[in-house]
Design a protein around this motif. Sequence first.
Motif, short mmCIF file in Angstrom:
data_model
loop_
_atom_site.label_atom_id
_atom_site.label_comp_id
_atom_site.label_asym_id
_atom_site.label_seq_id
_atom_site.Cartn_x
_atom_site.Cartn_y
_atom_site.Cartn_z
N ILE A 229 0.85 -1.19 0.00
CA ILE A 229 0.00 0.00 0.00
C ILE A 229 0.88 1.24 0.00
CG2 ILE A 229 -1.87 1.23 1.16
CD1 ILE A 229 -2.53 -1.35 2.65
N GLN A 230 0.57 2.14 -0.88
CA GLN A 230 1.34 3.39 -0.96
C GLN A 230 0.87 4.36 0.13
OE1 GLN A 230 4.00 3.95 -3.19
NE2 GLN A 230 3.66 1.74 -3.39
N LEU A 231 1.83 5.04 0.73
CA LEU A 231 1.51 6.05 1.75
C LEU A 231 0.98 7.33 1.11
CD1 LEU A 231 4.63 5.51 4.04
CD2 LEU A 231 2.29 4.78 4.50
N SER B 52 5.85 17.37 -5.35
CA SER B 52 4.88 17.72 -4.31
C SER B 52 5.22 16.94 -3.04
CB SER B 52 3.48 17.37 -4.78
OG SER B 52 3.35 15.95 -4.92
N LYS B 53 4.51 17.26 -1.95
CA LYS B 53 4.72 16.52 -0.71
C LYS B 53 4.42 15.04 -0.91
CE LYS B 53 3.08 16.10 4.08
NZ LYS B 53 2.19 16.63 5.13
N ILE C 272 6.89 11.82 -0.41
CA ILE C 272 6.55 10.67 0.44
C ILE C 272 6.68 9.37 -0.35
CG2 ILE C 272 4.64 9.52 1.63
CD1 ILE C 272 3.67 12.32 2.49
N MET C 273 6.19 9.38 -1.58
CA MET C 273 6.26 8.18 -2.41
C MET C 273 7.72 7.74 -2.64
SD MET C 273 3.30 8.89 -5.28
CE MET C 273 3.68 7.38 -6.19
N LEU C 274 8.57 8.70 -2.89
CA LEU C 274 9.96 8.34 -3.18
C LEU C 274 10.72 7.94 -1.91
CD1 LEU C 274 10.79 10.92 -5.96
CD2 LEU C 274 10.78 8.43 -6.17
N LEU C 275 10.40 8.59 -0.79
CA LEU C 275 11.00 8.16 0.47
C LEU C 275 10.57 6.73 0.79
CD1 LEU C 275 10.81 11.24 2.88
CD2 LEU C 275 12.86 9.98 2.22
N LEU D 213 16.30 7.74 6.76
CA LEU D 213 15.14 7.82 5.87
C LEU D 213 13.83 7.71 6.62
CD1 LEU D 213 16.43 5.62 2.90
CD2 LEU D 213 16.20 8.10 2.93
N VAL D 214 13.76 6.83 7.61
CA VAL D 214 12.53 6.66 8.38
C VAL D 214 12.23 7.93 9.18
CG1 VAL D 214 11.42 5.36 10.26
CG2 VAL D 214 12.68 4.15 8.47
N GLU D 215 13.26 8.58 9.69
CA GLU D 215 13.07 9.86 10.40
C GLU D 215 12.51 10.93 9.46
OE1 GLU D 215 16.42 11.30 12.56
OE2 GLU D 215 16.66 9.45 13.73
N LYS D 216 13.05 11.00 8.24
CA LYS D 216 12.56 11.97 7.27
C LYS D 216 11.11 11.70 6.91
CE LYS D 216 16.89 13.17 4.86
NZ LYS D 216 17.60 13.11 3.55
N LEU D 217 10.79 10.43 6.71
CA LEU D 217 9.43 10.06 6.36
C LEU D 217 8.47 10.40 7.49
CD1 LEU D 217 7.47 8.68 4.37
CD2 LEU D 217 7.99 6.52 5.52
N GLU D 218 8.87 10.11 8.72
CA GLU D 218 8.01 10.41 9.87
C GLU D 218 7.71 11.91 9.94
OE1 GLU D 218 7.80 9.19 14.58
OE2 GLU D 218 9.76 9.62 13.71
N SER D 219 8.71 12.72 9.68
CA SER D 219 8.51 14.18 9.71
C SER D 219 7.51 14.63 8.66
CB SER D 219 9.85 14.90 9.48
OG SER D 219 10.73 14.66 10.55
N LEU D 220 7.62 14.06 7.45
CA LEU D 220 6.68 14.42 6.39
C LEU D 220 5.26 13.95 6.70
CD1 LEU D 220 8.55 13.80 3.00
CD2 LEU D 220 7.50 15.93 3.76
N LEU D 221 5.14 12.73 7.18
CA LEU D 221 3.81 12.17 7.45
C LEU D 221 3.11 12.88 8.60
CD1 LEU D 221 4.44 8.32 7.08
CD2 LEU D 221 3.43 9.87 5.41
#
Length: 588
Positions: A293-295, A424-425, A429-432, A577-585
Amino acid sequence: MKWDLSYFYANDEQFLTDLNEIEKLSNKIETFKGRLHEEDIFVEALLFSDELDDKLCKVFQYAHLKSDLNKKDVVAASNLQKVYIIFNKINQLASFQSPEILSLGKEKVMSFIDNHKEISQHRFEMEKLFHSVEHVLDASKEQLLSYYSTINNTSSDLYDDLATSDRNYQSVKLSDGKKVLVTQGNWTSLIADAKNAKDRKKIFEAIFSYYEKNKTTFAEIYQMSYKLDKANVNARNFSSILQSYLFRNNIPTSVYETLVEVASTQNKSLKKYIKLRKKYLNLKSYHTYDRFIQLAHSNKKYSFDEAKELFYASISSFPQDFQDKAHEALRDGFVDVYETEGKRTGAYSSSQPDLHPFILLNYTDTLDDVFTLAHEAGHSMHSLYAQEAQSKNLQGYTIFVAEIASTFNEHNLLDYLMSSSTLSKDEKIMLLQKQIDEIMSTFYRQTLFAHYELEVSRLVENNQVIDHTILSNIMIKLYKQYYGLDISKEKVKQYVWAYIPHLFHTPFYVYQYATSFAASFALYENIKNNKENAFEKYTNLLKSGGSKYPIDQTMEAGIDLTCKDTFMAVVHRMDELVEKLESLLMGE
């Protein structure tokens, strides 16, 4: 967008003519028996071996590619079996060669090579032979073992018959009333597009219920392969099944064991990522198939031509020769693009010495498929570089370094897409997610399977039975250890060991996805950070083909895979990478 196998033969009749010629030629092998101590005969034998190998490579490549286009084609399957029969005959006829060469002593053999430039390409081959001296038997025992070579591929062939040839795919009715056929080629994309948990479960079980239904047979086939491995260990005096697979290429077992230690214990961010996904996707429970599933979402599809152009654009700053190799790898006639009935699942690049590499895809227009294209192009580029720089019998690089060029292309494509100023944001997210999923699947998941193989092999070595319950229980335990997930709750996921073809076709192979990923990541970072001669070192590794031991090849490129820190660098990248993703989400 189809393979043009006329590159090899216009038709099967031409193929069979060559195959018959090879069989007749192979009888000459016996004329060298007992005479390799004569210098001129030694040279003649090696040159004849080269001639025979050239012909064998061509017939094998044609037969196996044609068979993979349609596993239900009985004529193609029969032709491939005919090639294997010739291989086995030649192995039996040539079984005297290694013991006889070893009996001459290394000094004498190397003097023959020194005296004859025309066989200089065999020097490393002889180095490896004398390296393996303790595991080569005398001529009579080698001949005896050669009689059993016909059954060495039996477990792999049986697996293909059960998993592909005899399989009929299921259709499922989704919650919107639509009925879809679920295949190996489309089930992950169907899950990614599914709108609710019930549909995802249906799609997943449509694939994995087959392995549950046939679990006893799959387990028997798998046990057969390990019985053959154990027999080989006992016959050739290896210390373990693991050593028997790593010894030939001089890879220390500590490399394998260190990788398993790092991935099985340093996975805090992997477990955090799964919890983050569950929370963000608002799932009541998280299943392994929910990883598709894509975020963030995009309806964008990528045609095959668009995928090629994206890949070419991503490497446009690299040397022209590298770009030319990429275009050559994807030239028309050498890529079979779309899924067809009976076609082998997955993707690969297949090459033989001095023959153009061929790429198999099952392309479905997704972003993942774009990365698969870049990945397989990397393999073909590796082969083209090796063909350019090495003699025929030194072009075939080992599995250990095989995934470096492929994952290098993926690292670079990800960075290229992430650097776009128009993202875009959601696209970020998709690329992270893509980057994290790559580490999850290539480093952690493949090491989990490597860990599984190690545990199973130790049971076999201790004369333990490995039925489907035991095999599944090992998987259940490892999924908890690596992911923190209990796959016993998914009903059929525990049979994932039967789903992975590599475990049956090429045992102790998959760990090299993780080692290659770690090596390619380090090489890519060196190039990105403009380290002196970094790109030259990288292409020199590709050009070296199979001319050196793989640990030496990576070391010369500046990467030490005997060092725990090389693997820990991937762990640290996952943390970041997980830290960056968490910040975006979380909108920080």
